[in-house]
Design a protein around this motif. Structure first.
Motif, PDB file in Angstrom:
ATOM      1  N   ASP A 253       0.823  -1.211   0.000  1.00  0.00           N
ATOM      2  CA  ASP A 253       0.000   0.000   0.000  1.00  0.00           C
ATOM      3  C   ASP A 253       0.856   1.261   0.000  1.00  0.00           C
ATOM      4  O   ASP A 253       0.562   2.228  -0.714  1.00  0.00           O
ATOM      5  N   ALA A 254       1.904   1.261   0.827  1.00  0.00           N
ATOM      6  CA  ALA A 254       2.742   2.458   0.933  1.00  0.00           C
ATOM      7  C   ALA A 254       3.352   2.818  -0.420  1.00  0.00           C
ATOM      8  O   ALA A 254       3.433   4.008  -0.779  1.00  0.00           O
ATOM      9  N   GLU A 255       3.750   1.814  -1.192  1.00  0.00           N
ATOM     10  CA  GLU A 255       4.337   2.091  -2.502  1.00  0.00           C
ATOM     11  C   GLU A 255       3.282   2.570  -3.495  1.00  0.00           C
ATOM     12  O   GLU A 255       3.571   3.374  -4.389  1.00  0.00           O
ATOM     13  N   ALA A 256       2.050   2.078  -3.340  1.00  0.00           N
ATOM     14  CA  ALA A 256       0.967   2.569  -4.195  1.00  0.00           C
ATOM     15  C   ALA A 256       0.697   4.044  -3.930  1.00  0.00           C
ATOM     16  O   ALA A 256       0.468   4.826  -4.859  1.00  0.00           O
ATOM     17  N   VAL A 257       0.729   4.438  -2.662  1.00  0.00           N
ATOM     18  CA  VAL A 257       0.523   5.845  -2.320  1.00  0.00           C
ATOM     19  C   VAL A 257       1.710   6.676  -2.801  1.00  0.00           C
ATOM     20  O   VAL A 257       1.531   7.778  -3.341  1.00  0.00           O
ATOM     21  N   ARG A 258       2.925   6.161  -2.630  1.00  0.00           N
ATOM     22  CA  ARG A 258       4.091   6.870  -3.163  1.00  0.00           C
ATOM     23  C   ARG A 258       3.952   7.039  -4.676  1.00  0.00           C
ATOM     24  O   ARG A 258       4.329   8.080  -5.240  1.00  0.00           O
ATOM     25  N   GLY A 259       3.386   6.027  -5.334  1.00  0.00           N
ATOM     26  CA  GLY A 259       3.152   6.137  -6.771  1.00  0.00           C
ATOM     27  C   GLY A 259       2.207   7.274  -7.118  1.00  0.00           C
ATOM     28  O   GLY A 259       2.389   7.946  -8.134  1.00  0.00           O
ATOM     29  N   CYS A 260       1.202   7.506  -6.273  1.00  0.00           N
ATOM     30  CA  CYS A 260       0.302   8.656  -6.483  1.00  0.00           C
ATOM     31  C   CYS A 260       1.090   9.958  -6.461  1.00  0.00           C
ATOM     32  O   CYS A 260       0.884  10.844  -7.305  1.00  0.00           O
ATOM     33  N   LEU A 261       1.982  10.085  -5.480  1.00  0.00           N
ATOM     34  CA  LEU A 261       2.783  11.300  -5.360  1.00  0.00           C
ATOM     35  C   LEU A 261       3.702  11.467  -6.559  1.00  0.00           C
ATOM     36  O   LEU A 261       3.888  12.575  -7.079  1.00  0.00           O
ATOM     37  N   GLU A 262       4.271  10.370  -7.030  1.00  0.00           N
ATOM     38  CA  GLU A 262       5.170  10.443  -8.181  1.00  0.00           C
ATOM     39  C   GLU A 262       4.407  10.731  -9.474  1.00  0.00           C
ATOM     40  O   GLU A 262       4.912  11.462 -10.345  1.00  0.00           O
ATOM     41  N   GLY A 276      -1.763   4.499  -8.719  1.00  0.00           N
ATOM     42  CA  GLY A 276      -0.421   4.729  -8.201  1.00  0.00           C
ATOM     43  C   GLY A 276       0.393   3.457  -8.087  1.00  0.00           C
ATOM     44  O   GLY A 276       1.627   3.483  -8.218  1.00  0.00           O
ATOM     45  N   CYS A 277      -0.267   2.328  -7.872  1.00  0.00           N
ATOM     46  CA  CYS A 277       0.463   1.059  -7.730  1.00  0.00           C
ATOM     47  C   CYS A 277       1.191   0.661  -9.007  1.00  0.00           C
ATOM     48  O   CYS A 277       2.104  -0.176  -8.984  1.00  0.00           O
ATOM     49  N   LEU A 278       0.827   1.258 -10.128  1.00  0.00           N
ATOM     50  CA  LEU A 278       1.468   0.897 -11.389  1.00  0.00           C
ATOM     51  C   LEU A 278       2.936   1.302 -11.436  1.00  0.00           C
ATOM     52  O   LEU A 278       3.758   0.617 -12.061  1.00  0.00           O
ATOM     53  N   LEU A 279       3.287   2.406 -10.788  1.00  0.00           N
ATOM     54  CA  LEU A 279       4.666   2.893 -10.894  1.00  0.00           C
ATOM     55  C   LEU A 279       5.683   1.960 -10.224  1.00  0.00           C
ATOM     56  O   LEU A 279       6.697   1.607 -10.851  1.00  0.00           O
ATOM     57  N   PRO A 280       5.485   1.554  -8.959  1.00  0.00           N
ATOM     58  CA  PRO A 280       6.448   0.604  -8.401  1.00  0.00           C
ATOM     59  C   PRO A 280       6.480  -0.710  -9.174  1.00  0.00           C
ATOM     60  O   PRO A 280       7.546  -1.330  -9.315  1.00  0.00           O
TER      61      PRO A 280
END
Length: 319
Positions: A253-262, A276-280
């Motif tokens: 989940d944390a990486e999905a949220v980081r993906g939103c920010l990115e 957002g989960c697509l980026l990681p």
């Protein structure tokens, strides 16, 4: 299995009601990932996500008696919004069953569209209401276990095939699997050399669990990403994914949220964690595919508020 004839028929039916969303190259995301990146912008779709496609296809397939009796949907957010808004546009009464954990914005939009909202404790309880909804005479607009809905979602894939450049790998978020099934079915015929990757969040792993088990199995749900939280996939979506999808990746989940920010910072895109989960996951695809990879991301939705993103950012200690 859904094929191009069914997807093309759905595209013709829904064309007056939905947006053909842009497919654009992203210099910012390309620089971030180190390979060319194309984005299919379903977050610009009517109702804020791809779900309007499948919902509209299903609603337009109904007979007069079914339309008069009304429809029902089970949803953690985006599917409910799509069914409520498109049913109202087509003058069909709608009931939407949602978990109490659904985003407040999603609940408000469903109610604003005029649908009847029924709140239950969680997604398992929401799907458990399906037999009762049918007993009430309502036609279920299932979020993924319906060939008409999958064909509607598959129109994302035909547009991507027509509008994207020379891509090698397409990443698609997975909840119950309707979108990835439709996209994979379209690309299997129109871009047969392209690999399709599904992406789930940890705690919403219905498809990866099914692939390990050899068929659909119930899974416990704990992800903050309610729009991907299906308690099980269907045999229909499992069959499509097992046959047509290269692999299903799971990200925290944390990486999905980081993906939103990115996505916001590098892609200028306001997306929800389901996108957002697509980026990681894309970083892992690049590692596996090598520097020759040319990535396409299906940015499935943007129904997240600033308060939602701020809350998740604080929760996971992201800065």
């Amino acid at each position: 299995m859904i094929g191009i004839p069914e997807i093309d028929a759905a595209a013709e039916r829904i064309a007056p009601h939905i947006l053909r969303t842009p497919t654009v190259s992203s210099p910012g995301l390309s620089a971030l990932l180190g390979v060319p990146v194309t984005a299919k912008l379903e977050l610009l779709q009517r109702t804020g996500s791809f779900k309007a496609r499948g919902a509209t296809a299903k609603l337009l397939s109904l007979g007069r008696a079914e339309r008069d009796a009304g429809v029902a949907a089970v949803s953690g957010g985006n599917h409910g919004i799509a069914v409520a808004v498109m049913a109202a546009a087509l003058q069909v009464k709608a009931t939407v069953v949602m978990p109490r954990s659904a985003p407040a914005r999603s609940l408000a939009e469903v109610e604003a569209a005029g649908a009847v909202v029924r709140l239950v404790d969680d997604m398992e309880a929401a799907f458990a209401t399906v037999p009762r909804l049918r007993e009430e005479g309502l036609t279920l607009v299932h979020p993924f276990d319906d060939p008409v809905v999958i064909a509607g979602q598959g129109t994302v894939g035909t547009e991507l095939a027509q509008d994207a450049g020379d891509v090698t790998d397409v990443l698609v978020s997975v909840g119950g699997g309707g979108l990835v099934s439709g996209v994979a079915a379209a690309l299997h015929t129109l871009r047969p050399g392209v690999r399709v990757w599904g992406v789930e969040t940890a705690g919403a792993e219905a498809m990866s669990a099914a692939l390990k088990a050899g068929g659909p199995v119930p899974v416990p749900l704990s992800s903050v990403v309610t729009t991907l939280s299906a308690p099980a996939v269907s045999r229909l979506t499992y069959d499509h994914v097992s046959a047509l999808v290269h692999d299903v990746l799971v990200v925290p989940d944390a990486e999905a949220v980081r993906g939103c920010l990115e996505l916001a910072e590098h892609g200028r895109l306001w997306a929800e964690p389901a996108a957002g989960c697509l980026l990681p996951a894309a970083r892992r695809v690049v590692e596996r595919a090598g520097p020759g990879a040319r990535i396409a991301l299906v940015v499935c939705g943007g129904n997240a508020t600033a308060a939602d993103v701020a809350s998740w950012t604080e929760r996971f200690g992201l800065r």
